[in-house]
Design an enzyme around this catalytic site. Structure first.
Site, PDB file in Angstrom:
ATOM      1  N   GLY A 109       0.836  -1.193   0.000  1.00 48.33           N
ATOM      2  CA  GLY A 109       0.000   0.000   0.000  1.00 48.33           C
ATOM      3  C   GLY A 109       0.870   1.241   0.000  1.00 48.33           C
ATOM      4  N   GLU A 110       0.368   2.327   0.571  1.00 47.63           N
ATOM      5  CA  GLU A 110       1.088   3.604   0.661  1.00 47.63           C
ATOM      6  C   GLU A 110       1.335   4.249  -0.710  1.00 47.63           C
ATOM      7  OE1 GLU A 110       4.800   3.438   2.739  1.00 47.63           O
ATOM      8  OE2 GLU A 110       4.033   2.157   4.341  1.00 47.63           O
TER       9      GLU A 110
END
Length: 388
Positions: free
Chosen positions: A323-324
């Site tokens: 993610g991120e």
């Protein structure tokens, strides 16, 4: 905000109509690709990507991205308290502080990709820097397996937040956007949304998220099953679906993606969480997916299902699941390469390089041997192909 009509009405949910990327400019880009000093199609998918960017920008050759901008939407989820994640909810606020300090993967990858990072606290269960909490809706969304994620007022506030963030970034000059996520437990609502919208059984859609063990995986399956029971009756209403079975961060991401499309700004999608929001965004603003590119394929099974539904082929498949915006940022240099080749390469005419269809008659000589009354053609050895 109006509600959808799947039978083709003009309901917009507050988003303007989505104009597709310019087909005439895409055709011009395809023609230019055929004139560049390379065999036709030799750059493979880079050519398709360059043509897409040109169509999005409405100009050929396209311009290199000058302000690539990442927005990480942060939010907690009540379902995380019920054993569906390998990490406690406190990690969300701690990682947000890490983003602001420049110590996370998104920060390192943004430097390499030539992008800058913004963090937006939409529903973190804790106090964060006031600079990133401007659009905060609440502290943590509800536990979706047993209660609604948001109230009607909160989902409207989250949608408005995402729309406003897109406008702020585009008005500030962003020419390509990347949505990222941060929130412990957020793969549970992501998978519930995707499984509901693709009519997939939970066991076929659930992955390991942050790395849960078998017992955690079983709890996650049960939570998603219970969420889907509540979500299926309102699956055709994207706003209600976000309110009941998602959360404030998902609603903000969906609005961000929809508004970027209405503002004719390309977006690189990240993993399963962002792509789940994208599925709903396509229902909020029909045709929005024409402005999106899938950066990578996550290891989460639900991500593959969502990409199939959106008909997006990811650029990378590196077994990533962080993610991120990490996958999207890893793909950004490839998109920059596509723009560079379409824009910076010389055409055959500019470089003085012969094309494949050059008239070979200019390189032949007609001779008539004394012992052969029929003319023959002597052809000199072929010149090396400088395009290979």
């Amino acid at each position: 905000m109006e509600r959808p009509d799947r039978k083709g009405s003009t309901v917009t949910h507050g988003f303007g109509p989505v104009t597709p990327p310019d087909a005439q400019v895409r055709a011009a880009a395809e023609q230019r690709q055929a004139q560049l000093t390379k065999p036709g199609g030799a750059l493979g998918r880079l050519e398709e990507l360059g043509n897409w960017v040109a169509a999005c920008q409405g100009v050929c050759p396209p311009k290199q991205f000058e302000r690539a901008r990442v927005v990480v939407f942060a939010g907690d989820h009540g379902v995380a308290r019920h054993g569906v994640s390998a990490y406690p909810s406190e990690v969300t606020a701690q990682m947000v502080a890490n983003f602001l300090g420049g110590g996370a993967a998104v920060n390192a990858l943004a430097v390499v990709a030539g992008a800058t990072v913004r963090v937006a606290d939409i529903s973190v269960d804790g106090e964060t820097d006031s600079l990133i909490a401007k659009h905060k809706v609440r502290r943590s969304s509800g536990s979706i397996d047993r209660e609604d994620a948001l109230t009607a007022e909160e989902v409207e506030a989250a949608l408005a937040a995402g729309k406003a963030i897109a406008d702020e970034e585009i008005d500030a000059g962003a020419d390509v956007l990347i949505a990222g996520d941060m929130g412990i437990g957020n793969t549970t609502p992501a998978t519930a949304l995707i499984a509901t919208l693709t009519d997939t059984e939970p066991v076929a859609a659930v992955g390991r998220g942050t790395g849960v063990d078998d017992a955690g995986w079983a709890r996650k399956v049960a939570a998603i099953r219970d969420t889907m029971r509540r979500a299926r009756p309102i699956a055709k209403d994207p706003v209600e679906l976000l309110r009941v079975a998602a959360g404030a961060d998902f609603a903000a991401m969906a609005a961000f993606l929809a508004q970027a499309a209405t503002r004719r700004t390309p977006v690189i999608l990240d993993g399963v969480v962002v792509t789940a929001a994208a599925l709903v965004a396509e229902d909020l603003a029909a045709g929005a997916s024409a402005w999106w590119l899938a950066g990578h394929r996550s290891t989460e099974p639900a991500h593959h299902l969502a990409l199939q539904r959106l008909r997006l082929e990811p650029l990378l498949d590196l077994n990533m699941r962080l993610g991120e915006a990490s996958g999207a940022l890893t793909a950004l240099p490839m998109l920059r390469a596509a723009v560079a080749t379409l824009t910076e390469m010389s055409t055959f005419a500019e470089a003085g390089v012969s094309t494949a269809d050059t008239d070979t008659a200019e390189n032949t000589e007609l001779t008539v041997p004394a012992d052969n009354p029929e003319p023959t053609v002597d052809t000199p050895p072929a010149a090396p192909d400088l395009r290979k």
